[in-house]
Motif scaffolding. Structure first.
Motif, short mmCIF file in Angstrom:
data_model
loop_
_atom_site.label_atom_id
_atom_site.label_comp_id
_atom_site.label_asym_id
_atom_site.label_seq_id
_atom_site.Cartn_x
_atom_site.Cartn_y
_atom_site.Cartn_z
N VAL A 263 0.80 -1.18 -0.16
CA VAL A 263 0.00 0.08 0.02
C VAL A 263 0.85 1.18 0.02
O VAL A 263 1.88 1.22 0.69
N SER A 264 0.62 2.32 -0.71
CA SER A 264 1.36 3.42 -0.97
C SER A 264 0.58 4.52 -0.42
O SER A 264 -0.89 4.60 -0.22
N ILE A 265 1.41 5.74 -0.20
CA ILE A 265 0.64 7.01 0.34
C ILE A 265 -0.31 7.28 -0.70
O ILE A 265 -1.38 8.05 -0.25
N GLU A 266 -0.12 7.33 -1.94
CA GLU A 266 -0.92 7.69 -3.11
C GLU A 266 -2.30 7.01 -2.93
O GLU A 266 -3.42 7.57 -3.00
N ASP A 267 -2.31 5.70 -2.36
CA ASP A 267 -3.65 5.00 -2.25
C ASP A 267 -4.42 5.79 -1.13
O ASP A 267 -5.82 5.65 -0.84
N LEU A 268 -3.80 6.63 0.05
CA LEU A 268 -4.60 7.03 1.22
C LEU A 268 -5.32 8.34 0.80
O LEU A 268 -6.11 8.66 1.25
N LEU A 269 -4.92 8.87 -0.72
CA LEU A 269 -5.45 10.03 -1.20
C LEU A 269 -7.00 9.65 -1.55
O LEU A 269 -7.93 10.54 -1.47
N GLY A 270 -7.38 8.36 -2.14
CA GLY A 270 -8.49 8.04 -2.34
C GLY A 270 -9.25 8.85 -3.62
O GLY A 270 -10.48 9.06 -3.70
N ARG A 271 -8.37 9.11 -4.58
CA ARG A 271 -8.65 9.71 -5.71
C ARG A 271 -8.85 9.07 -6.86
O ARG A 271 -7.98 8.26 -7.10
N GLU A 272 -10.19 9.08 -7.64
CA GLU A 272 -10.31 8.41 -8.82
C GLU A 272 -9.40 8.57 -9.74
O GLU A 272 -9.04 9.61 -10.13
N GLU A 273 -9.14 7.72 -10.89
CA GLU A 273 -8.58 7.87 -12.01
C GLU A 273 -9.30 8.85 -12.96
O GLU A 273 -10.41 8.75 -12.90
N ILE A 274 -8.46 9.60 -13.79
CA ILE A 274 -9.32 10.65 -14.39
C ILE A 274 -8.92 10.03 -16.05
O ILE A 274 -7.83 9.85 -16.35
N ASN A 275 -9.99 9.81 -16.56
CA ASN A 275 -10.01 9.49 -18.07
C ASN A 275 -10.29 10.63 -18.92
O ASN A 275 -11.06 11.39 -18.90
N LEU A 276 -9.17 10.82 -19.74
CA LEU A 276 -8.94 11.94 -20.70
C LEU A 276 -9.78 11.80 -22.00
O LEU A 276 -9.98 10.65 -22.59
N ASP A 277 -10.51 12.72 -22.31
CA ASP A 277 -11.07 12.90 -23.64
C ASP A 277 -9.98 12.91 -24.91
O ASP A 277 -9.79 13.99 -25.17
N ASN A 278 -9.31 11.78 -25.17
CA ASN A 278 -8.07 11.62 -26.01
C ASN A 278 -8.34 12.38 -27.30
O ASN A 278 -7.54 12.72 -28.22
N THR A 279 -9.70 12.16 -27.87
CA THR A 279 -10.07 12.51 -28.99
C THR A 279 -10.17 13.94 -29.25
O THR A 279 -9.67 14.67 -30.12
N GLN A 280 -10.58 14.66 -28.48
CA GLN A 280 -10.69 16.10 -28.41
C GLN A 280 -9.01 16.81 -28.18
O GLN A 280 -8.52 17.67 -28.93
N LEU A 281 -8.34 15.91 -27.26
CA LEU A 281 -6.77 16.62 -26.95
C LEU A 281 -6.12 16.29 -28.30
O LEU A 281 -5.30 16.86 -28.58
N ILE A 285 -3.17 18.20 -30.16
CA ILE A 285 -1.53 17.93 -29.98
C ILE A 285 -1.09 17.17 -31.23
O ILE A 285 -0.07 17.17 -31.59
N HIS A 286 -1.99 16.16 -31.72
CA HIS A 286 -1.63 15.49 -32.79
C HIS A 286 -1.12 16.11 -33.94
O HIS A 286 -1.76 17.40 -34.32
N SER A 287 -0.11 15.97 -34.56
CA SER A 287 0.77 16.56 -35.63
C SER A 287 0.83 17.96 -35.27
O SER A 287 1.15 18.77 -36.36
N ALA A 498 -7.46 20.93 -19.19
CA ALA A 498 -7.79 22.39 -19.20
C ALA A 498 -7.27 22.86 -20.68
O ALA A 498 -7.76 23.87 -20.71
N LEU A 499 -6.34 22.25 -21.18
CA LEU A 499 -6.01 22.97 -22.63
C LEU A 499 -7.25 22.94 -23.53
O LEU A 499 -7.44 23.70 -24.36
N THR A 500 -8.12 22.12 -23.48
CA THR A 500 -9.11 22.02 -24.35
C THR A 500 -10.22 23.12 -23.96
O THR A 500 -11.15 23.14 -24.92
#
Length: 624
Positions: A263-281, A285-287, A498-500
């Motif tokens: 178990v790591s300190i990061e696990d204690l934050l209890g923050r969910e994974e953020i799924n990026l909208d890669n299509t918009q990003l 960024i692409h090309s 935030a870039l988007t």
């Protein structure tokens, strides 16, 4: 394990011949004719090889029968039937065929022998295990097994797989005592012989009652918030903690003990994974050519890692510290990134001529400005360096971005810019003001403001690690000091998101969750390192450092707050600033660099909310 298999094979060979002999005796009422004896002798030497060969094809000897289930027994039955059919076929081929009823009786007897032997192994194992538990209670741990006593948290699929993997360690160091689960329907049930005895809130009580050494959290489908809650319950015990990572990373064909981690300190934050909208990003960024300043730092390097996955035309790694830039370049190349995609440039954002050369040659279309001095106490003793690097470095980069018509410019800011009590925080607030004053140009300028990131260079966790390695104590400046925290990958995902949203002049504020007491962080760090506070290591209160606040803020009163389509990103209302007036004040600031009192007065004129806090000294440190 090889001896275990060899003993089983020898036992099976004896049981096969015994079963065949008994079948023959029962068929002829124990009066065996001479010709049957010859046929039996010819069969008894070969039939064990046929039967055991079939068992091996079915991996019968890879099964640990002390943990057998109906699935394994069914496999054994099929193997026995096929082996018996092979024995009949062999007798037919060599012309020493006994009456067919002998083979039918043999099949029934060998089924009883094989199943009975396996069930006996299981019963014997249980008996010996219970005897071991009795010895523990009678004579204590000194006379008992040296195995670590495990508790499994969760009674689902992951726990089932984990228990089976652990049980395969025939001479392993672990002894699984019980499992717990909040689903009361599972209580008093068994998972491969491991009893489910209680709920998660009962973990401390059960750990003490059953003398548990280690707790394995095996609920990969649980949210990170729920995992953090479970860890806090487990932390009230003296047990070591390990967990199975999220479902998407573990429950697959290769799942096994290797997936377990501390178990790591990061696990204690209890923050969910953020799924990026890669299509918009990718549309941004692409090309496209992307420039990251301060690319060798904690945030800058993670930006580069995530940007490269979005397939830019070119990634420019710009940093003053060549070692970090070199390490990052090698890391990306080793991951298969084409050398043509990377441009590593050593230089300082203070050097406008060098920056102009980079802009003219590479024509960046997106800029992430992460270059900055960030250490609060060091910048208090060298305030002019914070101003030269943070303020004028940002001004240089931003003006060139405007001149070369860069599409978007994202400044990496900090919560220390809000009502700053130190030069570093004030310098970052001035950087935000520069970005806001340039609103309206063809370049869309924006800033992203967030708190501390776990594990970044010079932050509290690496400091705790070094202090721990040195034998302690861990140092905390004040028992009540609190900070906002997020992980580096999470912070960078939100920066990219935030870039988007950037249109010009915004300050994006990331949802940092609940603030965490540094004292609690230190205590948890000691606990997760397998040590005991006050016994193995101490915590020392050293007193607030120059410019340090007990708590940080994320928003100025006049900024307001707007939501975005991302529930973890908010927008501070853009403030109207005159770039000409700002430039005049910056000229005064530059002229005051080497007179500390004049410099701080110039900072105060630019940032009215800036207050200078004298150093708070403690004549005696407090040890906890």
């Amino acid at each position: 394990m090889k001896r275990y298999k060899l003993l089983l094979i020898l036992l099976d060979a004896l049981l096969i011949d015994l079963a065949f002999f008994l079948a023959l005796c029962l068929r002829v009422d124990f009066k065996i004719p001479p010709n049957f004896i010859i046929a039996f002798r010819n069969n008894m030497l070969v039939i064990p090889f046929i039967q055991i060969g079939v068992y091996m094809l079915f991996n019968i000897y890879s099964i640990l029968w002390q943990y057998t289930s109906t699935k394994e027994l069914f496999r054994l039955v099929i193997a026995v039937i096929i082996g018996s059919t092979g024995a009949l076929s062999f007798g037919t081929m060599i012309g020493h065929l006994l009456p067919r009823s002998v083979y039918i009786i043999y099949l029934l007897i060998i089924l009883i022998f094989m199943a009975g032997s396996r069930i006996s192994i299981r019963m014997l194992y249980r008996l010996l295990k219970d005897e071991t538990l009795s010895l523990r209670s009678l004579f204590g741990k000194e006379e008992a097994s040296l195995k670590k006593r495990l508790m499994i948290v969760g009674a689902g699929e992951a726990s089932s797989i984990l228990i089976k993997e652990l049980q395969k360690e025939f001479y392993g160091e672990n002894d699984i005592i019980l499992a717990v689960d909040d689903d009361r329907r599972k209580h008093h049930a068994n998972i491969h012989g491991v009893p489910v005895r209680g709920t998660l809130p009962q973990i401390p009580e059960l750990a003490q009652k059953w003398q548990i050494d280690k707790i394995l959290i095996a609920i990969p489908s649980a949210s990170k918030k729920r995992i953090a809650e479970i860890i806090k319950i487990c932390n009230t015990t003296s047990c070591q903690l390990e967990l199975v990572p999220p479902l998407s990373q573990t429950i697959d064909a290769s799942f096994g003990l290797k997936n377990l981690r501390r178990v790591s300190i990061e696990d204690l934050l209890g923050r969910e994974e953020i799924n990026l909208d890669n299509t918009q990003l990718q549309t941004y960024i692409h090309s496209h050519t992307v420039l990251v300043t301060g690319a060798g730092g904690s945030i800058g390097s993670e930006l580069c890692r995530q940007i490269i996955d979005l397939q830019p035309k070119k990634l420019i790694i710009f940093d003053i510290y060549e070692n970090n830039a070199y390490d990052l370049q090698n890391e990306l190349l080793q991951k298969g990134v084409s050398k043509e995609l990377l441009e590593v440039i050593i230089g300082s954002v203070r050097d406008k001529d060098k920056l102009r050369y980079v802009f003219a040659k590479h024509q960046p279309e997106l800029i992430f400005h992460a270059a900055a001095h960030k250490h609060v106490p060091l910048m208090e003793s060298s305030p002019e360096e914070a101003i030269k690097n943070n303020v004028f470095g940002t001004l240089n980069t931003a003006l060139l971005a405007k001149e070369y018509q860069v599409k978007k410019f994202i400044l990496i800011s900090t919560d220390k810019a809000v009502n700053p009590t130190n030069v570093m925080g004030a310098s970052k607030r001035i950087c935000e003001m520069i970005i806001q004053a340039l609103k309206g140009s063809s370049t869309e300028f924006a800033a992203v403001r967030f708190g501390n990131v776990l594990g970044s260079n010079g932050s509290v966790i690496p400091l705790f690690k070094k202090q721990l390695e040195a034998g302690g104590p861990l140092t905390v400046t004040h028992p009540d000091i609190i900070r906002y925290f997020m992980t580096i990958p999470e912070a960078v995902r939100l920066i990219l998101e935030a870039l988007t949203f950037a249109k010009g002049g915004e300050i994006f504020i990331l949802d940092m969750g609940e603030p965490i007491k540094i004292m609690d962080l230190a205590k948890n760090f000691i606990k997760l390192s397998g040590l005991e506070l006050g016994k193995d290591i101490d915590i020392k209160i050293t007193g607030l450092r120059p410019g340090e606040k007990l708590f940080e803020e994320l928003l100025l009163n006049e900024e307001g707050l707007q939501t975005t389509s991302c529930d973890k990103i908010y927008i501070g209302q853009p403030m109207e600033l005159s770039f000409e007036v700002l430039l005049e004040k910056l000229e005064v600031l530059q002229a005051s660099l080497y007179d500390e009192e004049t410099l701080k007065a110039a900072i105060k004129d630019l940032v009215p909310t800036y207050t200078y806090t004298p150093q708070i000294t403690h004549h005696q440190t407090q040890v906890i």
